[in-house]
Motif scaffolding. Structure first.
Motif, PDB file in Angstrom:
ATOM      1  N   LEU A 119      -9.410   7.907  -5.795  1.00  0.00           N
ATOM      2  CA  LEU A 119      -9.279   8.305  -7.203  1.00  0.00           C
ATOM      3  C   LEU A 119      -8.743   9.733  -7.290  1.00  0.00           C
ATOM      4  CD1 LEU A 119      -9.800   7.812 -10.258  1.00  0.00           C
ATOM      5  CD2 LEU A 119     -12.104   8.687  -9.909  1.00  0.00           C
ATOM      6  N   ARG A 128      -0.872   6.581 -12.409  1.00  0.00           N
ATOM      7  CA  ARG A 128      -1.811   5.990 -13.356  1.00  0.00           C
ATOM      8  C   ARG A 128      -1.767   4.453 -13.423  1.00  0.00           C
ATOM      9  NH1 ARG A 128      -3.057  10.321 -17.136  1.00  0.00           N
ATOM     10  NH2 ARG A 128      -4.069  11.758 -15.720  1.00  0.00           N
ATOM     11  N   TRP A 208     -14.454   2.933  -8.917  1.00  0.00           N
ATOM     12  CA  TRP A 208     -13.745   4.188  -9.171  1.00  0.00           C
ATOM     13  C   TRP A 208     -12.367   3.953  -9.771  1.00  0.00           C
ATOM     14  CZ3 TRP A 208     -16.856   8.075  -9.198  1.00  0.00           C
ATOM     15  CH2 TRP A 208     -17.925   8.133  -8.321  1.00  0.00           C
ATOM     16  N   GLY A 212     -10.760  -0.626 -18.263  1.00  0.00           N
ATOM     17  CA  GLY A 212     -11.149  -1.713 -19.160  1.00  0.00           C
ATOM     18  C   GLY A 212     -10.179  -2.882 -19.163  1.00  0.00           C
ATOM     19  N   THR A 223     -22.297  -5.119 -15.189  1.00  0.00           N
ATOM     20  CA  THR A 223     -22.498  -4.737 -16.602  1.00  0.00           C
ATOM     21  C   THR A 223     -23.313  -5.800 -17.337  1.00  0.00           C
ATOM     22  OG1 THR A 223     -20.424  -5.718 -17.298  1.00  0.00           O
ATOM     23  CG2 THR A 223     -20.362  -3.402 -16.766  1.00  0.00           C
ATOM     24  N   GLU A 226     -26.892  -5.345 -16.688  1.00  0.00           N
ATOM     25  CA  GLU A 226     -27.429  -4.228 -17.484  1.00  0.00           C
ATOM     26  C   GLU A 226     -27.578  -4.603 -18.955  1.00  0.00           C
ATOM     27  OE1 GLU A 226     -25.778  -0.327 -16.999  1.00  0.00           O
ATOM     28  OE2 GLU A 226     -27.551  -0.123 -15.748  1.00  0.00           O
ATOM     29  N   ARG A 227     -26.718  -5.511 -19.424  1.00  0.00           N
ATOM     30  CA  ARG A 227     -26.799  -5.884 -20.840  1.00  0.00           C
ATOM     31  C   ARG A 227     -28.043  -6.698 -21.118  1.00  0.00           C
ATOM     32  NH1 ARG A 227     -20.600  -7.857 -21.871  1.00  0.00           N
ATOM     33  NH2 ARG A 227     -19.661  -5.825 -21.485  1.00  0.00           N
TER      34      ARG A 227
ATOM     35  N   GLU B  39      -2.775   6.821 -26.626  1.00  0.00           N
ATOM     36  CA  GLU B  39      -3.827   6.117 -25.893  1.00  0.00           C
ATOM     37  C   GLU B  39      -4.813   7.121 -25.300  1.00  0.00           C
ATOM     38  OE1 GLU B  39      -2.538   3.689 -22.592  1.00  0.00           O
ATOM     39  OE2 GLU B  39      -4.562   2.896 -22.264  1.00  0.00           O
ATOM     40  N   HIS B  41      -8.441   7.270 -22.707  1.00  0.00           N
ATOM     41  CA  HIS B  41      -9.402   6.578 -21.832  1.00  0.00           C
ATOM     42  C   HIS B  41     -10.781   7.159 -22.101  1.00  0.00           C
ATOM     43  CE1 HIS B  41      -6.926   4.230 -18.915  1.00  0.00           C
ATOM     44  NE2 HIS B  41      -5.991   4.930 -19.532  1.00  0.00           N
ATOM     45  N   GLY B  46     -22.561   1.018 -19.389  1.00  0.00           N
ATOM     46  CA  GLY B  46     -22.657  -0.442 -19.385  1.00  0.00           C
ATOM     47  C   GLY B  46     -23.755  -0.849 -20.345  1.00  0.00           C
ATOM     48  N   GLY B  47     -24.340  -1.988 -20.103  1.00  0.00           N
ATOM     49  CA  GLY B  47     -25.467  -2.434 -20.922  1.00  0.00           C
ATOM     50  C   GLY B  47     -25.063  -2.837 -22.324  1.00  0.00           C
ATOM     51  N   GLU B  51     -21.415  -2.826 -24.458  1.00  0.00           N
ATOM     52  CA  GLU B  51     -20.901  -4.068 -25.040  1.00  0.00           C
ATOM     53  C   GLU B  51     -20.545  -3.854 -26.512  1.00  0.00           C
ATOM     54  OE1 GLU B  51     -23.815  -7.191 -25.238  1.00  0.00           O
ATOM     55  OE2 GLU B  51     -22.276  -8.745 -25.213  1.00  0.00           O
ATOM     56  N   LYS B  54     -17.447  -1.615 -26.925  1.00  0.00           N
ATOM     57  CA  LYS B  54     -16.199  -2.325 -26.593  1.00  0.00           C
ATOM     58  C   LYS B  54     -15.812  -3.364 -27.639  1.00  0.00           C
ATOM     59  CE  LYS B  54     -15.010  -3.728 -22.310  1.00  0.00           C
ATOM     60  NZ  LYS B  54     -15.221  -4.169 -20.910  1.00  0.00           N
ATOM     61  N   LYS B  55     -16.827  -4.105 -28.111  1.00  0.00           N
ATOM     62  CA  LYS B  55     -16.508  -5.246 -28.966  1.00  0.00           C
ATOM     63  C   LYS B  55     -16.407  -4.895 -30.448  1.00  0.00           C
ATOM     64  CE  LYS B  55     -18.254  -8.867 -25.987  1.00  0.00           C
ATOM     65  NZ  LYS B  55     -19.342  -9.792 -25.705  1.00  0.00           N
ATOM     66  N   LYS B  68      -4.586   3.220 -29.065  1.00  0.00           N
ATOM     67  CA  LYS B  68      -5.194   2.376 -28.027  1.00  0.00           C
ATOM     68  C   LYS B  68      -6.320   3.159 -27.348  1.00  0.00           C
ATOM     69  CE  LYS B  68      -4.932  -0.779 -24.515  1.00  0.00           C
ATOM     70  NZ  LYS B  68      -5.856  -1.867 -24.717  1.00  0.00           N
ATOM     71  N   THR B  70      -8.854   2.733 -24.192  1.00  0.00           N
ATOM     72  CA  THR B  70      -9.240   1.949 -23.015  1.00  0.00           C
ATOM     73  C   THR B  70     -10.613   2.427 -22.546  1.00  0.00           C
ATOM     74  OG1 THR B  70      -6.946   1.654 -22.383  1.00  0.00           O
ATOM     75  CG2 THR B  70      -8.583   1.297 -20.661  1.00  0.00           C
ATOM     76  N   ALA B  71     -11.556   1.493 -22.556  1.00  0.00           N
ATOM     77  CA  ALA B  71     -12.930   1.856 -22.197  1.00  0.00           C
ATOM     78  C   ALA B  71     -13.234   1.427 -20.770  1.00  0.00           C
ATOM     79  CB  ALA B  71     -13.907   1.189 -23.152  1.00  0.00           C
ATOM     80  N   GLU B  72     -13.833   2.306 -20.012  1.00  0.00           N
ATOM     81  CA  GLU B  72     -14.279   1.976 -18.653  1.00  0.00           C
ATOM     82  C   GLU B  72     -15.787   2.082 -18.615  1.00  0.00           C
ATOM     83  OE1 GLU B  72     -12.264   4.017 -15.508  1.00  0.00           O
ATOM     84  OE2 GLU B  72     -10.382   4.043 -16.624  1.00  0.00           O
ATOM     85  N   GLU B  73     -16.435   0.969 -18.308  1.00  0.00           N
ATOM     86  CA  GLU B  73     -17.898   0.981 -18.264  1.00  0.00           C
ATOM     87  C   GLU B  73     -18.386   1.600 -16.961  1.00  0.00           C
ATOM     88  OE1 GLU B  73     -20.016  -2.583 -19.832  1.00  0.00           O
ATOM     89  OE2 GLU B  73     -17.996  -3.302 -20.254  1.00  0.00           O
ATOM     90  N   PHE B  75     -21.784   4.562 -15.431  1.00  0.00           N
ATOM     91  CA  PHE B  75     -23.089   5.183 -15.676  1.00  0.00           C
ATOM     92  C   PHE B  75     -22.938   6.675 -15.427  1.00  0.00           C
ATOM     93  CE2 PHE B  75     -22.736   3.261 -11.540  1.00  0.00           C
ATOM     94  CZ  PHE B  75     -23.130   4.258 -10.660  1.00  0.00           C
ATOM     95  N   LYS B  82     -16.212  10.752 -11.784  1.00  0.00           N
ATOM     96  CA  LYS B  82     -14.822  10.505 -12.204  1.00  0.00           C
ATOM     97  C   LYS B  82     -14.215  11.765 -12.826  1.00  0.00           C
ATOM     98  CE  LYS B  82     -15.416   5.556 -12.993  1.00  0.00           C
ATOM     99  NZ  LYS B  82     -15.625   4.498 -13.994  1.00  0.00           N
ATOM    100  N   LYS B  91      -7.910  12.114 -16.498  1.00  0.00           N
ATOM    101  CA  LYS B  91      -7.504  10.782 -16.968  1.00  0.00           C
ATOM    102  C   LYS B  91      -8.276  10.463 -18.253  1.00  0.00           C
ATOM    103  CE  LYS B  91      -8.094   5.966 -15.451  1.00  0.00           C
ATOM    104  NZ  LYS B  91      -8.672   5.123 -14.388  1.00  0.00           N
TER     105      LYS B  91
END
Lengths: 264, 360
Positions: A119, A128, A208, A212, A223, A226-227, B39, B41, B46-47, B51, B54-55, B68, B70-73, B75, B82, B91
C-alpha cells in the motif's frame, strides 16, 4: 496383488477423517437453523438463509469478484512461475539461491506486513488502479506456491527420457509437449490450485489494497460477521465449502489427476 | 372576456413554468455544483454502522452532490495504518476511527481541524464530542458487561473476582479498545477510586488483573460472536463490550443483554476525521457535515442502536431503551471517557502485560 490394511490403521484413518470433516459439518447444520441468530444444535429447518445470501447483490458481487481476481492471479502466476521454475531448476544462473530466496520470501514475511508495504509503495508511486494493485499483491503471495510446486516437478522429471527422445529425432517442441509436459503437469496443476485457493481466501493483503468497488469475499465475510452473527454467515461458509468440493471434483474429472498424485 | 383572460392567464402560467423549470433545476444543482464529478475515498467501519453508511447515507449524498463516494470498510487500527501508509500522497479524504486514535492522528500530523465555517451541522454537536476541533463523534455506544438473561448479573464489578464465577466469564482481547476499559475497572476495584482517578493507577493493578484469571473461560476479539456465545450459554458474562454489538441481538430476541454495575460505564465514541491533504477536501467537508445532520443522525442511531453526538433529536421510547441520550442521560449513567493521550503512551506495554497474564 492387493495390500491388506490392518484394522488398527483403518480405525486411526477413520478418526483422523472424522476430525477433519466434523468441523465442516457444524456450519452446514447451523446454516439451516430457523432462528434469527446462530445456534447449535440447530432449531427448526429453513433454507431461507441460503436464499438471502444468493439474493444479496453485495454477497454475489464479492463472490464473483473473488473468482475473477483468483482466476487472473492464477493465470499471471503460472505465466511467470513456470518459466521461472524451469530456469531455476534446469540452468545454472548466477545468484540463483538469492533469487529463489527473494521469490519465496513472501512465505516468510507476515502477510499483513507485505500488504501495508505494498500500500505504501503504490501510494508513493501514485498508482491508484485498485484491481491491478490487488492482482500484483496477490501474485506476490501466490507465486512462491507455483514455483515450489513446479520446481519439484522439474527436479523429479527424468532427463534421460528427454535425451532419448532427442537422440531418436524428436524436435524440441515435441520433447516439451510429449515428454516434459506429462511429467510436470501434476506439479503445475497443484501449483495452480494452491494459487487459486490462496488468492480466493486471502484477507491480509486485500484488507490493505481493496476498496468499496473491489471487495473480495473474505473481506465481505468479515464485515458480515461484524454486522450480525446470524445463520447467513454459516450459509456463506457452507457455500464456500461446497465450492471447494466442486473445484476438487472438476479438477479430478477434467484433468484426470487423482488426489494422491495431486498431493504428492 | 373573463373566460378568455383566464385561459390566457393559464397559458401564460404554463409557459412561464415550462421556461422556469429548466432554469430552476440547474439552480438547485448550483448550490452543490462544486462537487459535481468529483470522487472521494472514505474509510468507514464495518458492522451495522458501515452497512447503513454504505446503503443509505452515501447513495443519498452522491445523488444530492452529483459526486462519487467510495467507501472502504475497516476498523480503527487498520484505518490509522492506511492513513500512515499513504501520508505523503493521501488516498482517503475522510476516515472513521474511534476517539482513542484521534490524539495519535493529531500527533502524527495525519489529520486537519474541521472547518467550522463550512460545516453548519457542527452547531448542534455537544462540546465533549468535538475533540478540540480535530474531529467529531458520529455515534456513542455504552461499554459495559453483557450477560445471558438466565443469569443475574452482579451489581458491582468487584463481585466478578469471586470464586462463584470460576470459568464463567469471557474477557475482551487486549487487541480491542474495550480491554483498556477492563484495566480501568481492575484499577478501580483495587484502589477503590473512581474511573477518572483509577485510569492513572493501571500500572500498579496488574496483580488484580491476574487474580481474575481463574474466572476467565477465554478471550474474545469479535463482539457479535461473543454476544452469540453468551446467548447460547457457553459463558455467563462477557466483559466488556460496546452496546452497538450487543443490543442488536437483544432487539432480535436473543437471550443476551447488557448490565451496568454501580462503578459506572464507559463511552465508546465512533468518530470522523478529515485527512490532511486528502483529495477533494470540499466534498470531504460536505460529506462530514452530512454525517452530522439531524435527519441522518436520527436514522443512523435508530439503525445501529447508538446515541447521536448532536442535540435536538427525538427518539421513540423503544429506541431510548437501548441508547443513552441526550447528554444529561449520558452524564446520569456516568459514561466515562478515558484520557486517551495518557493511555495511548502506555498501551503497548499494558498489552504485553495482559498477553503475559493470559498467555495469548
Amino acid at each position: 496383488m492387493t495390500e491388506t490394511v490392518s484394522p488398527a490403521i483403518r480405525i486411526v484413518v477413520a478418526i483422523i477423517l472424522l476430525m477433519v470433516v466434523a468441523p465442516l459439518v457444524v456450519p452446514l447444520l447451523m446454516s439451516i437453523s430457523d432462528t434469527a441468530f446462530i445456534v447449535f444444535p440447530p432449531q427448526g429447518f429453513t433454507l431461507k438463509w441460503y436464499a438471502a445470501v444468493l439474493a444479496n447483490p453485495e454477497a454475489r458481487g464479492s463472490f464473483l469478484f473473488s473468482l475473477e481476481l483468483a482466476a487472473i492471479v492464477t493465470t499471471v502466476s503460472l505465466v511467470l512461475g513456470i518459466p521461472c521454475a524451469a530456469g531455476l531448476t534446469r540452468f545454472k544462473v548466477p545468484g540463483q539461491d538469492i533469487m529463489l530466496g527473494i521469490i519465496l520470501s513472501p512465505l516468510i514475511v507476515p502477510l499483513i506486513v507485505t500488504g501495508i508495504a505494498l500500500l505504501q509503495f503504490f501510494s508513493m508511486m501514485n498508482f491508484r488502479a485498485t484491481l491491478l494493485q490487488l492482482v500484483i499483491g496477490h501474485t506476490v503471495v501466490c507465486l512462491p506456491y507455483v514455483i515450489r510446486s513446479v520446481s519439484a516437478s522439474f527436479v523429479l522429471a527424468n532427463r534421460n527420457l528427454e535425451d532419448a527422445a532427442a537422440v531418436l529425432g524428436a524436435p524440441p517442441h515435441v520433447v516439451a509437449t510429449r515428454i516434459v509436459w506429462p511429467q510436470v503437469r501434476p506439479g503445475i496443476l497443484a501449483g495452480g490450485v494452491f494459487c487459486f485457493i490462496v488468492s480466493f481466501d486471502d484477507y491480509p493483503i486485500s484488507m490493505w489494497l481493496a476498496d468499496g468497488n473491489h471487495f473480495p469475499i473474505p473481506l465481505y465475510l468479515y464485515t458480515v460477521i461484524e454486522r450480525s452473527f446470524d445463520p447467513s454467515i454459516a450459509a456463506i461458509a457452507s457455500l464456500m465449502i461446497f465450492f471447494a468440493l466442486l473445484l476438487v471434483l472438476v479438477i479430478e474429472r477434467v484433468f484426470g489427476i487423482n488426489l494422491a498424485r495431486l498431493a504428492s | 372576456m373573463t373566460d378568455i383572460s383566464r385561459r390566457k392567464f393559464g397559458k401564460l402560467a404554463l409557459a412561464t413554468a415550462a421556461l422556469a423549470a429548466p432554469l430552476a433545476a440547474p439552480a438547485g444543482f448550483v448550490r452543490n455544483g462544486f462537487a459535481a464529478g468529483k470522487e472521494i475515498h472514505v474509510g468507514i467501519w464495518g458492522g451495522s454502522q458501515g452497512e447503513f453508511v454504505k446503503k443509505e447515507i452515501i447513495p443519498a449524498f452522491e445523488k444530492d452532490f452529483n459526486c462519487k463516494v467510495t467507501a472502504e470498510e475497516g476498523f480503527t487500527l487498520a484505518n490509522v495504518g492506511k492513513m500512515r501508509a499513504t501520508k505523503d500522497n493521501p488516498k482517503f479524504s475522510v476516515m472513521f476511527i474511534d476517539d482513542v486514535a484521534i490524539p495519535i492522528c493529531k500527533a502524527e500530523d495525519l489529520i486537519d481541524q474541521l472547518p467550522k465555517g463550512d460545516m453548519p451541522a457542527l452547531a448542534n454537536l455537544y462540546d465533549k464530542f468535538a475533540f478540540g476541533g480535530w474531529g467529531s463523534a458520529l455515534a456513542i455506544s455504552v461499554a459495559s458487561m453483557f450477560h445471558n438473561t438466565a443469569v443475574s448479573p452482579p451489581a458491582s464489578y468487584a463481585d466478578l473476582w469471586k470464586p462463584e464465577y470460576a470459568g464463567k466469564l469471557k474477557l475482551v482481547s487486549p487487541k480491542n479498545t474495550p480491554s483498556v476499559f477492563f484495566l480501568i475497572v481492575a484499577a478501580s476495584i483495587k484502589s477503590g477510586k473512581p474511573f477518572a482517578e483509577a485510569q492513572y493507577l493501571i500500572d500498579d493493578s496488574f496483580d488484580k488483573v491476574a487474580e481474575l484469571k481463574p474466572n476467565i473461560m477465554n478471550l474474545f476479539d469479535n463482539g457479535p460472536q461473543a454476544a452469540n456465545e453468551v446467548a447460547q450459554g457457553q459463558a455467563d458474562i462477557g466483559l466488556l463490550e460496546l452496546s452497538k454489538y450487543i443490543y442488536p441481538y437483544t432487539a432480535k430476541g436473543a437471550p443476551v443483554t447488557m448490565s451496568f454495575p454501580k462503578e459506572g460505564s464507559f463511552a465508546g465514541n465512533n468518530c470522523q476525521v478529515l485527512v490532511k491533504g486528502g483529495p477533494n477536501r470540499d466534498v470531504a467537508v460536505a460529506f462530514m457535515n452530512r454525517m452530522l445532520e439531524p435527519k441522518v443522525q436520527k436514522a443512523f442511531s435508530e439503525y445501529a442502536l447508538t446515541a447521536p453526538p448532536v442535540s435536538g433529536i427525538e427518539f421513540s421510547a423503544d429506541t431510548l431503551k437501548y441508547i443513552a441520550y441526550p447528554l444529561s442521560e449520558m452524564d446520569k449513567r456516568g459514561l466515562f471517557t478515558p484520557d486517551w493521550e495518557f493511555i495511548n503512551a502506555k498501551r503497548s506495554a499494558w498489552t504485553e502485560k495482559m498477553n503475559g497474564i493470559f498467555a495469548v
